[in-house]
Design a protein around this motif. Structure first.
Motif, PDB file in Angstrom:
ATOM      1  N   LEU A  80      71.773  45.282  -6.732  1.00 23.23           N
ATOM      2  CA  LEU A  80      71.607  44.508  -7.974  1.00 23.23           C
ATOM      3  C   LEU A  80      72.425  45.121  -9.104  1.00 23.23           C
ATOM      4  CD1 LEU A  80      67.796  43.714  -7.887  1.00 23.23           C
ATOM      5  CD2 LEU A  80      69.655  42.032  -7.899  1.00 23.23           C
ATOM      6  N   LYS A  81      72.414  46.441  -9.181  1.00 23.58           N
ATOM      7  CA  LYS A  81      73.219  47.118 -10.200  1.00 23.58           C
ATOM      8  C   LYS A  81      74.697  46.797  -9.989  1.00 23.58           C
ATOM      9  CE  LYS A  81      74.631  51.640 -11.893  1.00 23.58           C
ATOM     10  NZ  LYS A  81      74.503  53.089 -11.734  1.00 23.58           N
ATOM     11  N   ALA A  82      75.147  46.838  -8.743  1.00 20.29           N
ATOM     12  CA  ALA A  82      76.553  46.542  -8.428  1.00 20.29           C
ATOM     13  C   ALA A  82      76.910  45.100  -8.783  1.00 20.29           C
ATOM     14  CB  ALA A  82      76.836  46.815  -6.952  1.00 20.29           C
ATOM     15  N   GLU A  83      75.929  44.197  -8.727  1.00 21.07           N
ATOM     16  CA  GLU A  83      76.138  42.800  -9.108  1.00 21.07           C
ATOM     17  C   GLU A  83      76.162  42.623 -10.624  1.00 21.07           C
ATOM     18  OE1 GLU A  83      73.531  39.962  -7.154  1.00 21.07           O
ATOM     19  OE2 GLU A  83      73.521  41.193  -5.354  1.00 21.07           O
ATOM     20  N   GLY A  84      75.815  43.677 -11.369  1.00 17.92           N
ATOM     21  CA  GLY A  84      75.868  43.614 -12.821  1.00 17.92           C
ATOM     22  C   GLY A  84      74.550  43.304 -13.509  1.00 17.92           C
ATOM     23  N   TYR A  85      73.446  43.323 -12.779  1.00 15.05           N
ATOM     24  CA  TYR A  85      72.148  43.063 -13.390  1.00 15.05           C
ATOM     25  C   TYR A  85      71.644  44.313 -14.109  1.00 15.05           C
ATOM     26  CZ  TYR A  85      71.995  38.679 -10.894  1.00 15.05           C
ATOM     27  OH  TYR A  85      72.283  37.411 -10.439  1.00 15.05           O
ATOM     28  N   GLU A 105      69.486  61.963  -4.834  1.00 12.95           N
ATOM     29  CA  GLU A 105      69.672  61.721  -3.403  1.00 12.95           C
ATOM     30  C   GLU A 105      70.137  60.291  -3.126  1.00 12.95           C
ATOM     31  OE1 GLU A 105      67.013  61.234   0.664  1.00 12.95           O
ATOM     32  OE2 GLU A 105      66.103  62.247  -1.055  1.00 12.95           O
ATOM     33  N   LEU A 106      69.510  59.303  -3.783  1.00 16.09           N
ATOM     34  CA  LEU A 106      69.744  57.899  -3.430  1.00 16.09           C
ATOM     35  C   LEU A 106      70.637  57.135  -4.408  1.00 16.09           C
ATOM     36  CD1 LEU A 106      66.111  56.975  -2.320  1.00 16.09           C
ATOM     37  CD2 LEU A 106      68.047  57.611  -0.883  1.00 16.09           C
ATOM     38  N   GLY A 107      70.913  57.712  -5.561  1.00 12.40           N
ATOM     39  CA  GLY A 107      71.682  57.013  -6.593  1.00 12.40           C
ATOM     40  C   GLY A 107      70.760  56.463  -7.666  1.00 12.40           C
ATOM     41  N   ASN A 108      71.341  56.259  -8.840  1.00  8.54           N
ATOM     42  CA  ASN A 108      70.549  55.786  -9.977  1.00  8.54           C
ATOM     43  C   ASN A 108      70.945  54.350 -10.329  1.00  8.54           C
ATOM     44  OD1 ASN A 108      69.186  55.329 -12.327  1.00  8.54           O
ATOM     45  ND2 ASN A 108      69.901  57.155 -13.376  1.00  8.54           N
ATOM     46  N   PRO A 109      70.070  53.376 -10.042  1.00  4.15           N
ATOM     47  CA  PRO A 109      70.388  51.982 -10.357  1.00  4.15           C
ATOM     48  C   PRO A 109      70.028  51.578 -11.787  1.00  4.15           C
ATOM     49  CG  PRO A 109      68.295  52.071  -9.234  1.00  4.15           C
ATOM     50  CD  PRO A 109      68.817  53.489  -9.301  1.00  4.15           C
ATOM     51  N   ARG A 156      66.065  35.988  -3.487  1.00  2.00           N
ATOM     52  CA  ARG A 156      66.475  34.585  -3.384  1.00  2.00           C
ATOM     53  C   ARG A 156      65.411  33.634  -3.931  1.00  2.00           C
ATOM     54  NH1 ARG A 156      68.409  35.000   1.249  1.00  2.00           N
ATOM     55  NH2 ARG A 156      66.495  34.876   2.430  1.00  2.00           N
ATOM     56  N   ASN A 157      64.131  33.920  -3.666  1.00  3.02           N
ATOM     57  CA  ASN A 157      63.071  32.976  -4.001  1.00  3.02           C
ATOM     58  C   ASN A 157      62.346  33.249  -5.310  1.00  3.02           C
ATOM     59  OD1 ASN A 157      63.348  31.349  -1.632  1.00  3.02           O
ATOM     60  ND2 ASN A 157      62.444  33.038  -0.477  1.00  3.02           N
ATOM     61  N   ARG A 158      62.419  34.467  -5.844  1.00  5.85           N
ATOM     62  CA  ARG A 158      61.679  34.801  -7.062  1.00  5.85           C
ATOM     63  C   ARG A 158      62.554  35.339  -8.188  1.00  5.85           C
ATOM     64  NH1 ARG A 158      55.885  34.747  -6.803  1.00  5.85           N
ATOM     65  NH2 ARG A 158      55.654  35.519  -8.902  1.00  5.85           N
ATOM     66  N   ILE A 159      63.342  36.361  -7.884  1.00  4.54           N
ATOM     67  CA  ILE A 159      64.055  37.090  -8.929  1.00  4.54           C
ATOM     68  C   ILE A 159      65.254  36.296  -9.447  1.00  4.54           C
ATOM     69  CG2 ILE A 159      65.242  39.239  -9.517  1.00  4.54           C
ATOM     70  CD1 ILE A 159      62.163  39.515  -8.890  1.00  4.54           C
ATOM     71  N   TYR A 160      66.157  35.885  -8.564  1.00  8.57           N
ATOM     72  CA  TYR A 160      67.331  35.122  -9.006  1.00  8.57           C
ATOM     73  C   TYR A 160      66.950  33.827  -9.720  1.00  8.57           C
ATOM     74  CZ  TYR A 160      70.425  38.222  -6.265  1.00  8.57           C
ATOM     75  OH  TYR A 160      71.111  39.291  -5.757  1.00  8.57           O
TER      76      TYR A 160
END
Length: 169
Positions: A80-85, A105-109, A156-160
């Motif tokens: 989602l971060k990479a998509e610009g949200y 460890e996992l990255g910071n979104p 797909r069904n809730r967030i977008y």
């Protein structure tokens, strides 16, 4: 036999109409709740945020390093971060060092990160567990929330759809 098929088809059409009607009502007429006042503290070593100062719609993700489903959903947040949200994190019931190690460890979104002070924000948001993600409008209304890890289906069904409605309005 033919009568049973007709009745089954009619019932299927009525069920579909009811479902579509409920979704339309939920999207257009369901009352929205305002984002409550949150009791936040900066997570040391990370950019913080003030919910009142955020421009545009955003996601508020409640998480903890101790939370196994949070680890599972983390790649979705990074995508989602990479998509610009815009995603803001509320670290809950966690030690700051553990939270930082999790993100290293996992990255910071997150565009900004804060800690929940004594669980007050989770109570104000009526959070019962982590992870939970809320979509917040530009004017501070909670458009939708998802208790549990984000998945492709949830996006797909809730967030977008909630984000799209906010951008269109």
């Amino acid at each position: 036999m033919m009568r049973a098929v007709r009745i089954a088809a009619l019932l299927a059409v009525l069920a579909l109409a009811g479902l579509l009607g409920w979704r339309w009502y939920d999207e257009h007429h369901a009352p929205r709740e305002r984002l409550p006042e949150l009791t936040l503290a900066p997570l040391p070593g990370h950019d913080g945020f003030d919910p009142a100062a955020i421009e545009g719609p955003y996601l508020l993700n409640v998480w903890g390093s101790w939370c196994a489903p949070c680890r599972i959903e983390h790649p979705v947040l990074m995508a989602l971060k990479a998509e610009g949200y815009a995603i803001y994190g509320l670290n809950w019931r966690d030690h700051p060092g553990d939270a930082t190690a999790f993100l290293e460890e996992l990255g910071n979104p997150y565009a900004g990160l804060m800690q929940d002070v004594n669980g007050a924000s989770a109570r104000a948001l009526e959070i019962s567990g982590a992870p939970e993600t809320l979509v917040i409008s530009a004017d501070g209304e909670i458009l939708t929330r998802w208790p549990g890890p984000l998945t492709a289906d949830v996006l797909r069904n809730r967030i977008y759809p909630a984000l799209d409605r906010e951008v269109r309005s």
